[in-house]
Design an enzyme around this catalytic site. Sequence first.
Site, PDB file in Angstrom:
ATOM      1  N   HIS A   1       6.428   3.176  -4.571  1.00 56.12           N
ATOM      2  CA  HIS A   1       7.223   2.121  -5.182  1.00 56.12           C
ATOM      3  C   HIS A   1       8.473   2.638  -5.877  1.00 56.12           C
ATOM      4  O   HIS A   1       9.441   1.909  -6.025  1.00 56.12           O
ATOM      5  CB  HIS A   1       6.349   1.238  -6.069  1.00 56.12           C
ATOM      6  CG  HIS A   1       5.544   0.325  -5.224  1.00 56.12           C
ATOM      7  ND1 HIS A   1       6.057  -0.849  -4.716  1.00 56.12           N
ATOM      8  CD2 HIS A   1       4.332   0.466  -4.674  1.00 56.12           C
ATOM      9  CE1 HIS A   1       5.172  -1.395  -3.932  1.00 56.12           C
ATOM     10  NE2 HIS A   1       4.099  -0.629  -3.885  1.00 56.12           N
TER      11      HIS A   1
ATOM     12  N   ARG B   1       7.921  -9.688  -3.503  1.00 58.58           N
ATOM     13  CA  ARG B   1       6.661  -9.100  -3.991  1.00 58.58           C
ATOM     14  C   ARG B   1       6.286  -9.783  -5.309  1.00 58.58           C
ATOM     15  O   ARG B   1       6.643  -9.300  -6.390  1.00 58.58           O
ATOM     16  CB  ARG B   1       6.833  -7.591  -4.195  1.00 58.58           C
ATOM     17  CG  ARG B   1       7.011  -6.784  -2.921  1.00 58.58           C
ATOM     18  CD  ARG B   1       7.143  -5.291  -3.234  1.00 58.58           C
ATOM     19  NE  ARG B   1       6.879  -4.452  -2.085  1.00 58.58           N
ATOM     20  CZ  ARG B   1       7.819  -3.957  -1.274  1.00 58.58           C
ATOM     21  NH1 ARG B   1       9.080  -4.229  -1.474  1.00 58.58           N
ATOM     22  NH2 ARG B   1       7.474  -3.185  -0.257  1.00 58.58           N
TER      23      ARG B   1
ATOM     24  N   ARG C   1       5.233 -13.451  -0.974  1.00 57.56           N
ATOM     25  CA  ARG C   1       3.908 -12.887  -0.748  1.00 57.56           C
ATOM     26  C   ARG C   1       3.045 -13.165  -1.980  1.00 57.56           C
ATOM     27  O   ARG C   1       3.485 -12.943  -3.105  1.00 57.56           O
ATOM     28  CB  ARG C   1       4.025 -11.379  -0.526  1.00 57.56           C
ATOM     29  CG  ARG C   1       2.659 -10.732  -0.404  1.00 57.56           C
ATOM     30  CD  ARG C   1       2.766  -9.288  -0.038  1.00 57.56           C
ATOM     31  NE  ARG C   1       3.209  -8.461  -1.148  1.00 57.56           N
ATOM     32  CZ  ARG C   1       3.481  -7.163  -1.023  1.00 57.56           C
ATOM     33  NH1 ARG C   1       3.396  -6.582   0.145  1.00 57.56           N
ATOM     34  NH2 ARG C   1       3.856  -6.454  -2.060  1.00 57.56           N
TER      35      ARG C   1
ATOM     36  N   GLU D   1      -0.871  -5.299   7.875  1.00 60.76           N
ATOM     37  CA  GLU D   1      -0.742  -3.999   7.196  1.00 60.76           C
ATOM     38  C   GLU D   1      -2.056  -3.229   7.169  1.00 60.76           C
ATOM     39  O   GLU D   1      -2.178  -2.227   6.484  1.00 60.76           O
ATOM     40  CB  GLU D   1      -0.145  -4.151   5.798  1.00 60.76           C
ATOM     41  CG  GLU D   1      -0.860  -5.110   4.890  1.00 60.76           C
ATOM     42  CD  GLU D   1      -0.188  -5.246   3.522  1.00 60.76           C
ATOM     43  OE1 GLU D   1       0.658  -4.421   3.167  1.00 60.76           O
ATOM     44  OE2 GLU D   1      -0.536  -6.203   2.804  1.00 60.76           O
TER      45      GLU D   1
ATOM     46  N   ASN E   1       4.318   0.170   5.486  1.00 57.44           N
ATOM     47  CA  ASN E   1       3.945   1.191   4.484  1.00 57.44           C
ATOM     48  C   ASN E   1       2.420   1.329   4.431  1.00 57.44           C
ATOM     49  O   ASN E   1       1.877   2.420   4.495  1.00 57.44           O
ATOM     50  CB  ASN E   1       4.453   0.803   3.093  1.00 57.44           C
ATOM     51  CG  ASN E   1       5.918   0.433   3.089  1.00 57.44           C
ATOM     52  OD1 ASN E   1       6.651   0.881   3.946  1.00 57.44           O
ATOM     53  ND2 ASN E   1       6.339  -0.385   2.143  1.00 57.44           N
ATOM     54  N   ASP E   2       1.753   0.186   4.306  1.00 57.19           N
ATOM     55  CA  ASP E   2       0.294   0.254   4.255  1.00 57.19           C
ATOM     56  C   ASP E   2      -0.308   0.460   5.630  1.00 57.19           C
ATOM     57  O   ASP E   2      -1.323   1.127   5.767  1.00 57.19           O
ATOM     58  CB  ASP E   2      -0.279  -1.010   3.593  1.00 57.19           C
ATOM     59  CG  ASP E   2      -0.223  -0.895   2.084  1.00 57.19           C
ATOM     60  OD1 ASP E   2      -0.645   0.143   1.556  1.00 57.19           O
ATOM     61  OD2 ASP E   2       0.269  -1.829   1.426  1.00 57.19           O
TER      62      ASP E   2
ATOM     63  N   ARG F   1      -0.155   6.896   0.531  1.00 56.01           N
ATOM     64  CA  ARG F   1       1.300   6.756   0.515  1.00 56.01           C
ATOM     65  C   ARG F   1       1.934   7.280  -0.770  1.00 56.01           C
ATOM     66  O   ARG F   1       3.143   7.449  -0.852  1.00 56.01           O
ATOM     67  CB  ARG F   1       1.708   5.296   0.764  1.00 56.01           C
ATOM     68  CG  ARG F   1       1.239   4.346  -0.300  1.00 56.01           C
ATOM     69  CD  ARG F   1       1.415   2.890   0.117  1.00 56.01           C
ATOM     70  NE  ARG F   1       2.683   2.328  -0.329  1.00 56.01           N
ATOM     71  CZ  ARG F   1       2.982   1.037  -0.245  1.00 56.01           C
ATOM     72  NH1 ARG F   1       2.120   0.186   0.279  1.00 56.01           N
ATOM     73  NH2 ARG F   1       4.122   0.597  -0.681  1.00 56.01           N
TER      74      ARG F   1
ATOM     75  N   CYS G   1       8.487  -5.959   7.286  1.00 57.95           N
ATOM     76  CA  CYS G   1       9.053  -5.907   5.932  1.00 57.95           C
ATOM     77  C   CYS G   1       8.747  -4.584   5.238  1.00 57.95           C
ATOM     78  O   CYS G   1       9.161  -4.368   4.107  1.00 57.95           O
ATOM     79  CB  CYS G   1       8.582  -7.087   5.093  1.00 57.95           C
ATOM     80  SG  CYS G   1       6.799  -7.115   4.843  1.00 57.95           S
TER      81      CYS G   1
HETATM   82  C1  PEP Z   1       3.936  -2.612   3.173  1.00 62.25           C
HETATM   83  O1  PEP Z   1       2.785  -2.240   2.937  1.00 62.25           O
HETATM   84  O2  PEP Z   1       4.620  -2.177   4.109  1.00 62.25           O
HETATM   85  C2  PEP Z   1       4.579  -3.641   2.320  1.00 62.25           C
HETATM   86  C3  PEP Z   1       5.723  -4.184   2.651  1.00 62.25           C
HETATM   87  O3  PEP Z   1       3.976  -3.951   1.150  1.00 62.25           O
HETATM   88  P1  PEP Z   1       3.970  -3.015  -0.163  1.00 62.25           P
HETATM   89  O4  PEP Z   1       4.916  -1.881   0.092  1.00 62.25           O
HETATM   90  O5  PEP Z   1       4.380  -3.862  -1.310  1.00 62.25           O
HETATM   91  O6  PEP Z   1       2.552  -2.585  -0.240  1.00 62.25           O
HETATM   92 MG    MG Z   2       1.571  -3.352   1.549  1.00 55.97          MG
END
Ligand code: PEP
Ligand code: MG
Length: 542
Positions: free
Chosen positions: A188, A295, A331, A430, A453-454, A464, A501
């Site tokens: 983040h 988010r 979301r 995800e 990302n997830d 991550r 996203c």
């Molecule tokens: C992701 O997991 O790619 C996502 C967009 O959500 P976050 O990064 O907030 O977990």
């Molecule tokens: Mg995510």
Amino acid sequence: MITGKGIGVSTGVAIGKLKYQTNKLPRAEKRLITDVSAEIKRFESAKAKAATQLAELYVKTQKKLGEENSLLFQIHQMMLEDLDYNDSIIELIQNEKVCSEYAVQETGRKFAEIFSNMDDEYMKGRSADVKDVSDRVIRILTGLSFDDGMDSEPYILAAEDLSPSDTAQIDQDRVLAIVTSGGSSNSHTAIFARTMGVPAVIGVTDIPLSEYNGKEIAVNGSTGEIFVEPDAAVKEKLLQEMEKQRHLRQLWKQFQGKKTTTKDGRRVNLYANIGGPKDLKAVLANDAEGIGLFRSEFLFLERSTLPTEEEQFQAYRAVAEKMDGKRVVIRTLDIGADKQAESLHLPKEDNPALGMRAIRICLTRPEIFKTQLRALYRASHYGRIAIMFPMITSVEEVQRSKELCSQVKEELKQQGIPFSEDVELGIMIETPAAALISDELAQEVDFFSVGSNDLTQYTLAIDRQNSSLLPFCNTHHKAVLRMIQMSAENAHKSKIWIGICGELAADESLTETFMKMGIDELSVAPSSVLPLRMKISSISLK
Ligand code: PEP
Ligand code: MG
């Protein structure tokens, strides 16, 4: 000059004073004192300084974020003056002849425990506040640095890592760049830096950042280089780099106000990711065509009580209205893993990334979920809102979420509260489970959005947040790309749209691949919108 190297996760160059933010307070030692009255004076003076800081923070936050968000600092001021709290500290100094920081620490701990054992949810929430207030006084007593947003000079923020709630406290107007020793490109900290459009370097472990507090440093967010007290030659090179960036920005500007299409005319929706209404300025300045990921959990961070339906409604409405009819994908709450919210009082887990997170919390605590859904549907009357559920792994989770949406709509109807009947419902892809059953999921919803990302974290079994695993993390891994392709095919078979996203959406080396997969929407940090529009315009699919 000392040089260090990390991973550049947000491009750009900056030169400025380093400010090391340490939010972890070391335990105050039990130091015995002899002069009781001098020690009480020391405590009183630290308390007065804390009161001034809180009063200033109250005014500053009220101006920037409104009354609701600033109330916290008023509560802290009241706690600081609480008679029982003060008596307890002074009695410890007088009777046990201990130093002020120890007395404040022990009193804070005792009061926090009392609050957290109360039945009332509101009082439980005060536990974190009393700890916060005590930490503030201890920092003043021990002279530990803490970014209170009190200085006015712009600076380069350095830290071990920044939690999502740390980022919520940052004064965005003054941070020139971010440097951390921990983190990863999908953490983040990195996402926050890209949203803000400031250069960022993470994973700097070869030099001790905390030792350079107050020193001039130069940061290159593209190469990951750090220079402590840079010499003239390095500065000159970086100034040239700045000039290059300025030139690029001018090129990107030519794409402002244009539609996003490939060279051969295929239209793509190019949206932006945000954490809250405060990011809208960047979205509008960079000409995003919508919001692909709001988010919403950021509304739940950095506060000790849950945001009310009204507070959430105001935030969602503000975004919907400002986007003026453009699609805004919000979301639902994605708390858990690296995003912890005090107000939810979630038990500690051994493996939080695989634990009580996102939709799992919402379905276990429907009162919290329904409050958010009510706020979302109410806001839908003021713009084009779409609702997206995170961390889906099964059809049942989607069906239960949809049922709750229907209940909320029915309640609003009965109460005569207006909402739109055309709110699209979508899910994040995800988890590998969601990608693999995307054929079934596609029949339940209006859209998919890939959270790369997830999806990468769960597919490759790579945390991550852990920068030491970076050598193992291939963000272009075939397994992830195949799952995206599979989800795209299944989405289109069911005639629904699919976007991305996660951070991969802005990876220009994959843009052509995504276009060929037929991805309909890309949602990226506001600062990546125009460069990506330029990239898409150079691609020909024929
Ligand atoms: C992701 O997991 O790619 C996502 C967009 O959500 P976050 O990064 O907030 O977990
Ligand atoms: Mg995510």
